[in-house]
Design a protein around this motif. Structure first.
Motif, PDB file in Angstrom:
ATOM      1  N   MET A  77      51.559 -36.951 -19.560  1.00 46.35           N
ATOM      2  CA  MET A  77      51.513 -37.855 -18.418  1.00 46.35           C
ATOM      3  C   MET A  77      51.282 -37.093 -17.122  1.00 46.35           C
ATOM      4  N   ILE A  78      51.924 -35.961 -17.004  1.00 39.11           N
ATOM      5  CA  ILE A  78      51.760 -35.120 -15.808  1.00 39.11           C
ATOM      6  C   ILE A  78      50.304 -34.676 -15.679  1.00 39.11           C
ATOM      7  N   GLU A  79      49.735 -34.224 -16.775  1.00 34.27           N
ATOM      8  CA  GLU A  79      48.354 -33.744 -16.750  1.00 34.27           C
ATOM      9  C   GLU A  79      47.389 -34.841 -16.313  1.00 34.27           C
ATOM     10  N   LEU A  80      47.560 -36.044 -16.862  1.00 32.00           N
ATOM     11  CA  LEU A  80      46.657 -37.136 -16.534  1.00 32.00           C
ATOM     12  C   LEU A  80      46.772 -37.552 -15.069  1.00 32.00           C
ATOM     13  N   GLU A  81      47.985 -37.596 -14.561  1.00 30.16           N
ATOM     14  CA  GLU A  81      48.173 -37.945 -13.156  1.00 30.16           C
ATOM     15  C   GLU A  81      47.620 -36.852 -12.250  1.00 30.16           C
ATOM     16  N   ALA A  82      47.800 -35.592 -12.638  1.00 29.66           N
ATOM     17  CA  ALA A  82      47.260 -34.480 -11.847  1.00 29.66           C
ATOM     18  C   ALA A  82      45.738 -34.556 -11.789  1.00 29.66           C
ATOM     19  N   LEU A  83      45.106 -34.906 -12.906  1.00 30.10           N
ATOM     20  CA  LEU A  83      43.652 -35.038 -12.925  1.00 30.10           C
ATOM     21  C   LEU A  83      43.176 -36.174 -12.036  1.00 30.10           C
ATOM     22  N   ASN A  84      43.893 -37.294 -12.084  1.00 29.34           N
ATOM     23  CA  ASN A  84      43.532 -38.419 -11.211  1.00 29.34           C
ATOM     24  C   ASN A  84      43.528 -37.999  -9.751  1.00 29.34           C
ATOM     25  N   GLU A 280      33.539 -30.004 -32.563  1.00 31.30           N
ATOM     26  CA  GLU A 280      34.849 -29.547 -33.036  1.00 31.30           C
ATOM     27  C   GLU A 280      35.053 -28.063 -32.717  1.00 31.30           C
ATOM     28  N   ILE A 281      34.021 -27.259 -32.978  1.00 31.49           N
ATOM     29  CA  ILE A 281      34.118 -25.824 -32.704  1.00 31.49           C
ATOM     30  C   ILE A 281      34.163 -25.564 -31.203  1.00 31.49           C
ATOM     31  N   LYS A 282      33.335 -26.290 -30.469  1.00 29.49           N
ATOM     32  CA  LYS A 282      33.335 -26.148 -29.008  1.00 29.49           C
ATOM     33  C   LYS A 282      34.721 -26.426 -28.449  1.00 29.49           C
ATOM     34  N   GLN A 283      35.343 -27.475 -28.955  1.00 35.77           N
ATOM     35  CA  GLN A 283      36.688 -27.842 -28.504  1.00 35.77           C
ATOM     36  C   GLN A 283      37.665 -26.702 -28.735  1.00 35.77           C
ATOM     37  N   SER A 284      37.611 -26.096 -29.915  1.00 33.03           N
ATOM     38  CA  SER A 284      38.564 -25.036 -30.241  1.00 33.03           C
ATOM     39  C   SER A 284      38.370 -23.800 -29.373  1.00 33.03           C
ATOM     40  N   ILE A 285      37.123 -23.526 -28.986  1.00 33.28           N
ATOM     41  CA  ILE A 285      36.840 -22.350 -28.163  1.00 33.28           C
ATOM     42  C   ILE A 285      37.183 -22.600 -26.698  1.00 33.28           C
ATOM     43  N   VAL A 286      36.902 -23.800 -26.236  1.00 31.56           N
ATOM     44  CA  VAL A 286      37.098 -24.108 -24.814  1.00 31.56           C
ATOM     45  C   VAL A 286      38.544 -24.461 -24.487  1.00 31.56           C
ATOM     46  N   ASP A 287      39.277 -24.987 -25.457  1.00 27.46           N
ATOM     47  CA  ASP A 287      40.647 -25.466 -25.203  1.00 27.46           C
ATOM     48  C   ASP A 287      41.556 -24.468 -24.478  1.00 27.46           C
ATOM     49  N   PRO A 288      41.573 -23.191 -24.871  1.00 29.14           N
ATOM     50  CA  PRO A 288      42.442 -22.249 -24.148  1.00 29.14           C
ATOM     51  C   PRO A 288      42.073 -22.114 -22.666  1.00 29.14           C
ATOM     52  N   VAL A 289      40.769 -22.147 -22.377  1.00 31.90           N
ATOM     53  CA  VAL A 289      40.315 -22.071 -20.982  1.00 31.90           C
ATOM     54  C   VAL A 289      40.673 -23.359 -20.247  1.00 31.90           C
ATOM     55  N   TYR A 290      40.516 -24.482 -20.953  1.00 31.45           N
ATOM     56  CA  TYR A 290      40.893 -25.781 -20.366  1.00 31.45           C
ATOM     57  C   TYR A 290      42.379 -25.788 -20.012  1.00 31.45           C
ATOM     58  N   SER A 291      43.199 -25.264 -20.897  1.00 30.53           N
ATOM     59  CA  SER A 291      44.645 -25.222 -20.655  1.00 30.53           C
ATOM     60  C   SER A 291      44.967 -24.422 -19.387  1.00 30.53           C
ATOM     61  N   GLU A 292      44.267 -23.307 -19.205  1.00 33.82           N
ATOM     62  CA  GLU A 292      44.470 -22.513 -17.985  1.00 33.82           C
ATOM     63  C   GLU A 292      44.084 -23.310 -16.753  1.00 33.82           C
ATOM     64  N   LYS A 293      42.966 -24.034 -16.850  1.00 38.09           N
ATOM     65  CA  LYS A 293      42.490 -24.806 -15.695  1.00 38.09           C
ATOM     66  C   LYS A 293      43.428 -25.966 -15.380  1.00 38.09           C
ATOM     67  N   ILE A 294      43.923 -26.670 -16.406  1.00 40.22           N
ATOM     68  CA  ILE A 294      44.797 -27.808 -16.136  1.00 40.22           C
ATOM     69  C   ILE A 294      46.117 -27.337 -15.554  1.00 40.22           C
ATOM     70  N   ASN A 295      46.563 -26.148 -15.973  1.00 41.87           N
ATOM     71  CA  ASN A 295      47.790 -25.603 -15.387  1.00 41.87           C
ATOM     72  C   ASN A 295      47.585 -25.253 -13.914  1.00 41.87           C
ATOM     73  N   LYS A 296      46.393 -24.768 -13.586  1.00 43.36           N
ATOM     74  CA  LYS A 296      46.077 -24.487 -12.178  1.00 43.36           C
ATOM     75  C   LYS A 296      46.002 -25.776 -11.362  1.00 43.36           C
ATOM     76  N   VAL A 297      45.430 -26.810 -11.989  1.00 45.24           N
ATOM     77  CA  VAL A 297      45.353 -28.113 -11.313  1.00 45.24           C
ATOM     78  C   VAL A 297      46.749 -28.643 -11.030  1.00 45.24           C
ATOM     79  N   LYS A 298      47.631 -28.545 -12.005  1.00 46.06           N
ATOM     80  CA  LYS A 298      49.008 -29.020 -11.820  1.00 46.06           C
ATOM     81  C   LYS A 298      49.699 -28.241 -10.700  1.00 46.06           C
ATOM     82  N   LYS A 299      49.450 -26.949 -10.672  1.00 45.39           N
ATOM     83  CA  LYS A 299      50.060 -26.117  -9.634  1.00 45.39           C
ATOM     84  C   LYS A 299      49.517 -26.494  -8.265  1.00 45.39           C
TER      85      LYS A 299
END
Length: 318
Positions: A77-84, A280-299
């Motif tokens: 929920m936090i991630e989705l609101e941060a993205l909005n 599916e493969i793209k998702q697995s490769i990009v997900d760790p980078v996405y996680s870093e970006k969403i954490n930066k967005v939340k911050k």
């Protein structure tokens, strides 16, 4: 309509901010930017997740596991609101030109379904809220693509991963066409006709034309093409006959519960095609980078926990 229902449930599931009918006392859990998420909203979110996943009786979940679920769901929920909030002033960059028309059609299709309409009315979900959630799918995808763009070798990495892990995508699938003649009544004259059609094909008649002329199911206008399928997808009599064929070979007349079939094997494959597993493969490769970006967005947006009623996810612990 199934797709519309699925999308709607996912969107509503993203944040039931307007559904405030419970008498249960609420606790403010976290503040994302200027938006507060409370325990009531979290409970509704979890209930919806349970509904979609088929776990309607949440009381059967052990307390320790429930605590973990609450932590994960709150983080979602936090991630989705941060993205909005992150994309609030960047809408023109990430939303398609047809967004308003797409949204209107989405609402019209949703309200035309009595089950969805009843759900919206019961939970008092406003159109403004739904609009926010509808847009959020584009925001999430946009951040994912931002993350993907930071990996200059992504396409090569995807291909390399596929080749290196090809055994993970091993399948035993075939593609076949058929001509179904008759139906469940299994009339002798239908079997005779099937034998006649089979002989015509052996004598040089086009399988596709014979399917169009004599076929009795929905594949007749596609030359009898059934697409790709694996073991267990068809009734046993059909499957056994199809898998026994070599590529390009015809079966005899095969009787199943549906009638009489003439089967032509058109292709075989041992591995899922690259294009089928690309995302599916793209998702697995990009997900760790996405996680870093969403954490930066939340911050950047700011996340302040207001209660210890729900434990913080590992990524937010200090």
């Amino acid at each position: 309509m199934k797709k519309i229902i699925s999308i709607l449930l996912i969107l509503v599931l993203a944040f039931s901010m307007a559904a405030c009918t419970s008498e249960k006392e609420t606790t403010d859990l976290v503040k994302v930017g200027d938006t507060v998420i409370n325990s009531k909203q979290l409970d509704e979110y979890i209930a919806l997740v349970g509904y979609i996943s088929g776990t309607s009786d949440m009381s059967q979940i052990p307390e320790e596991q429930m605590e973990e679920i609450k932590s994960v769901m709150l983080d979602n929920m936090i991630e989705l609101e941060a993205l909005n909030q992150y994309y609030k002033d960047k809408k023109d960059e990430v939303l398609p030109d047809t967004i308003e028309d797409d949204y209107k059609k989405f609402i019209e299709d949703s309200k035309s379904n009595e089950t969805i309409k009843a759900f919206l009315d019961k939970e008092n979900i406003s159109e403004d809220t739904l609009k926010t959630f509808f847009y959020s799918q584009y925001y999430s995808q946009s951040l994912f693509e931002e993350a993907a763009a930071t990996i200059p070798t992504l396409e090569d990495d995807i291909k390399a991963y596929y080749e290196k892990n090809k055994e993970n995508y091993k399948v035993d699938e075939i593609r076949a066409s058929h001509i179904l003649i008759g139906d469940k009544e299994h009339k002798p004259e239908d079997k005779a006709l099937a034998e006649e059609v089979l002989q015509k094909i052996k004598d040089g008649a086009s399988f596709e034309e014979m399917a169009k002329e004599y076929g009795t199911d929905g594949t007749k206008d596609k030359g009898g093409d059934l697409g790709w399928f694996g073991k267990g997808d068809m009734v046993s009599e059909f499957e056994n006959a199809a898998y026994a064929l070599k590529k390009g070979e015809l079966s005899g007349v095969v009787e199943t519960e549906f009638g009489y079939h003439i089967i032509k094997l058109t292709d075989k494959r041992e591995y899922k095609p690259y294009d089928d597993v690309y995302l599916e493969i793209k998702q697995s490769i990009v997900d760790p980078v996405y996680s870093e970006k969403i954490n930066k967005v939340k911050k950047e947006i700011g996340v302040e926990y207001l209660s210890d009623e729900v434990k913080k996810p590992e990524t937010d612990k200090k």
